[in-house]
Design an enzyme around this catalytic site. Structure first.
Site, PDB file in Angstrom:
ATOM      1  N   ASP A  48       4.875  -9.382 -21.331  1.00  0.00           N
ATOM      2  CA  ASP A  48       5.785  -9.424 -20.186  1.00  0.00           C
ATOM      3  C   ASP A  48       6.991 -10.312 -20.475  1.00  0.00           C
ATOM      4  O   ASP A  48       7.915 -10.409 -19.676  1.00  0.00           O
ATOM      5  CB  ASP A  48       5.057  -9.853 -18.910  1.00  0.00           C
ATOM      6  CG  ASP A  48       4.387 -11.213 -19.014  1.00  0.00           C
ATOM      7  OD1 ASP A  48       4.515 -11.877 -20.060  1.00  0.00           O
ATOM      8  OD2 ASP A  48       3.712 -11.613 -18.033  1.00  0.00           O
ATOM      9  N   SER A  49       7.008 -10.923 -21.662  1.00  0.00           N
ATOM     10  CA  SER A  49       8.175 -11.671 -22.143  1.00  0.00           C
ATOM     11  C   SER A  49       9.411 -10.789 -22.203  1.00  0.00           C
ATOM     12  O   SER A  49      10.539 -11.298 -22.210  1.00  0.00           O
ATOM     13  CB  SER A  49       7.895 -12.241 -23.531  1.00  0.00           C
ATOM     14  OG  SER A  49       7.418 -11.224 -24.405  1.00  0.00           O
ATOM     15  N   ASP A 105       0.153  -6.662 -21.749  1.00  0.00           N
ATOM     16  CA  ASP A 105       0.099  -7.750 -20.771  1.00  0.00           C
ATOM     17  C   ASP A 105      -0.083  -7.225 -19.353  1.00  0.00           C
ATOM     18  O   ASP A 105       0.635  -6.308 -18.923  1.00  0.00           O
ATOM     19  CB  ASP A 105       1.404  -8.558 -20.805  1.00  0.00           C
ATOM     20  CG  ASP A 105       1.255  -9.882 -21.519  1.00  0.00           C
ATOM     21  OD1 ASP A 105       0.111 -10.327 -21.762  1.00  0.00           O
ATOM     22  OD2 ASP A 105       2.287 -10.508 -21.835  1.00  0.00           O
ATOM     23  N   LYS A 126      -4.221  -8.102 -21.716  1.00  0.00           N
ATOM     24  CA  LYS A 126      -4.216  -9.569 -21.753  1.00  0.00           C
ATOM     25  C   LYS A 126      -3.852 -10.104 -20.385  1.00  0.00           C
ATOM     26  O   LYS A 126      -2.959  -9.570 -19.721  1.00  0.00           O
ATOM     27  CB  LYS A 126      -3.224 -10.103 -22.788  1.00  0.00           C
ATOM     28  CG  LYS A 126      -3.198 -11.647 -22.870  1.00  0.00           C
ATOM     29  CD  LYS A 126      -2.316 -12.139 -23.993  1.00  0.00           C
ATOM     30  CE  LYS A 126      -0.861 -12.063 -23.695  1.00  0.00           C
ATOM     31  NZ  LYS A 126      -0.427 -12.975 -22.576  1.00  0.00           N
ATOM     32  N   GLU A 173      -3.474 -14.019 -18.102  1.00  0.00           N
ATOM     33  CA  GLU A 173      -3.362 -15.469 -18.196  1.00  0.00           C
ATOM     34  C   GLU A 173      -4.336 -16.153 -17.246  1.00  0.00           C
ATOM     35  O   GLU A 173      -4.582 -15.673 -16.145  1.00  0.00           O
ATOM     36  CB  GLU A 173      -1.931 -15.913 -17.868  1.00  0.00           C
ATOM     37  CG  GLU A 173      -0.886 -15.378 -18.825  1.00  0.00           C
ATOM     38  CD  GLU A 173       0.529 -15.824 -18.456  1.00  0.00           C
ATOM     39  OE1 GLU A 173       0.675 -16.736 -17.615  1.00  0.00           O
ATOM     40  OE2 GLU A 173       1.487 -15.256 -19.011  1.00  0.00           O
ATOM     41  N   GLU A 195      -1.167 -21.130 -25.921  1.00  0.00           N
ATOM     42  CA  GLU A 195       0.284 -21.353 -25.942  1.00  0.00           C
ATOM     43  C   GLU A 195       0.645 -22.783 -25.547  1.00  0.00           C
ATOM     44  O   GLU A 195       0.072 -23.361 -24.630  1.00  0.00           O
ATOM     45  CB  GLU A 195       0.997 -20.371 -24.998  1.00  0.00           C
ATOM     46  CG  GLU A 195       2.503 -20.570 -24.981  1.00  0.00           C
ATOM     47  CD  GLU A 195       3.261 -19.446 -24.292  1.00  0.00           C
ATOM     48  OE1 GLU A 195       4.505 -19.529 -24.251  1.00  0.00           O
ATOM     49  OE2 GLU A 195       2.623 -18.502 -23.783  1.00  0.00           O
TER      50      GLU A 195
END
Length: 264
Positions: free
Chosen positions: A44-45, A83, A112, A114, A181
């Site tokens: 999602d970056s 993501d 993925k 978070e 991270e």
């Protein structure tokens, strides 16, 4: 497809060989990276590097599905991870619906998400439904707005304990790998020894089982800012701009198209 990388391939590399990971958002770059890396992440970056947003929060499932489809068309060897965007896994019901959509509409190998202890039950539910999950602890970009920015984790004992325990909870929930991270390297070193699953670092030092970078950071296309953990392996923006100037000059002077580019 004979050499297709699976989660078993990644697991076999732990303590043996570094796992090389990079992001991609389209078929063109995915096809280039696919020959050389172990894992491609549709991160999602892209909301920051390509949509020029200040964080990752405003991207949605439709956009992540769109880019994931493109990457999956361009890559057939690397392990591909998509993501889950912010807001897509706040409950088990939403998480299962959106993770299932990822699997049904794309060919990603895993999704993925978070979070640590607070999302462990969600990870378990997704894994139990037959979908592979990669975890993400430490600095969590989706929390940047609520936490007032991107802050390195592990600067004090409380932070070290929280990240360490989060990692263990994610592994216990069934994740096949974990992204760590923005943490101090000593914390990463302890986790690499403790975890049985591969630990992929980004801003966590070289003690992890592998590394991942956003491709536009690594190759110098995103120049708004450069995090400490990024090394630019190419000045991509400068090279493209130089080539563009040559194109402009060639058009203006009618040097292009020449006889070799013209049907006679």
């Amino acid at each position: 497809m004979a050499n297709k990388i699976t989660y078993k391939t990644l697991q076999a590399k732990k303590n043996v060989e570094q796992i090389v990971c990079i992001t991609a958002y389209d078929a063109l770059f995915a096809s280039i990276f696919d020959k050389h890396v172990d894992l491609i992440l549709i991160g999602d970056s892209l909301n920051m590097s390509f949509n020029n947003e200040s964080d990752t929060l405003t991207i949605g499932m439709d956009e992540m599905i769109y880019h994931s489809k493109a990457v999956c068309r361009g890559a057939n060897r690397a392990y591909i991870v998509g993501d889950m965007p912010f807001g897509s896994y706040h409950s088990i019901e939403d998480a299962l619906k959106n993770a299932t959509r990822f699997y049904k509409e794309t060919k990603v190998d895993a999704i993925k998400l978070e979070g640590g202890k607070e999302v462990a039950h969600i990870i378990k539910a997704i894994v139990d439904s037959g979908i592979a999950v990669v975890g993400h602890v430490g600095l969590k970009p989706q929390m940047a707005r609520s936490e007032g920015g991107f802050h390195v984790q592990g600067r004090d004992e409380a932070s070290i304990e929280r990240v360490f325990n989060d990692a263990l909870e994610v592994e216990k929930a069934g994740a096949i790998a974990l992204v760590l991270e923005g943490t101090i390297s000593s914390l990463a070193k302890d986790l690499q020894r403790e975890l049985k699953i591969p630990l992929i670092g980004i801003g966590a030092g070289n003690v992890c089982d592998g590394q991942i970078l956003v491709w536009s950071d690594a190759f110098g296309f995103f120049t708004n800012f450069k995090p400490k953990f990024v090394r630019r392996f190419l000045n991509g923006a400068e090279l493209v701009e130089g080539a563009l100037k040559k194109y402009v000059d060639s058009v203006k002077t009618k040097d292009f198209p020449g006889d070799e580019e013209t049907y006679l």
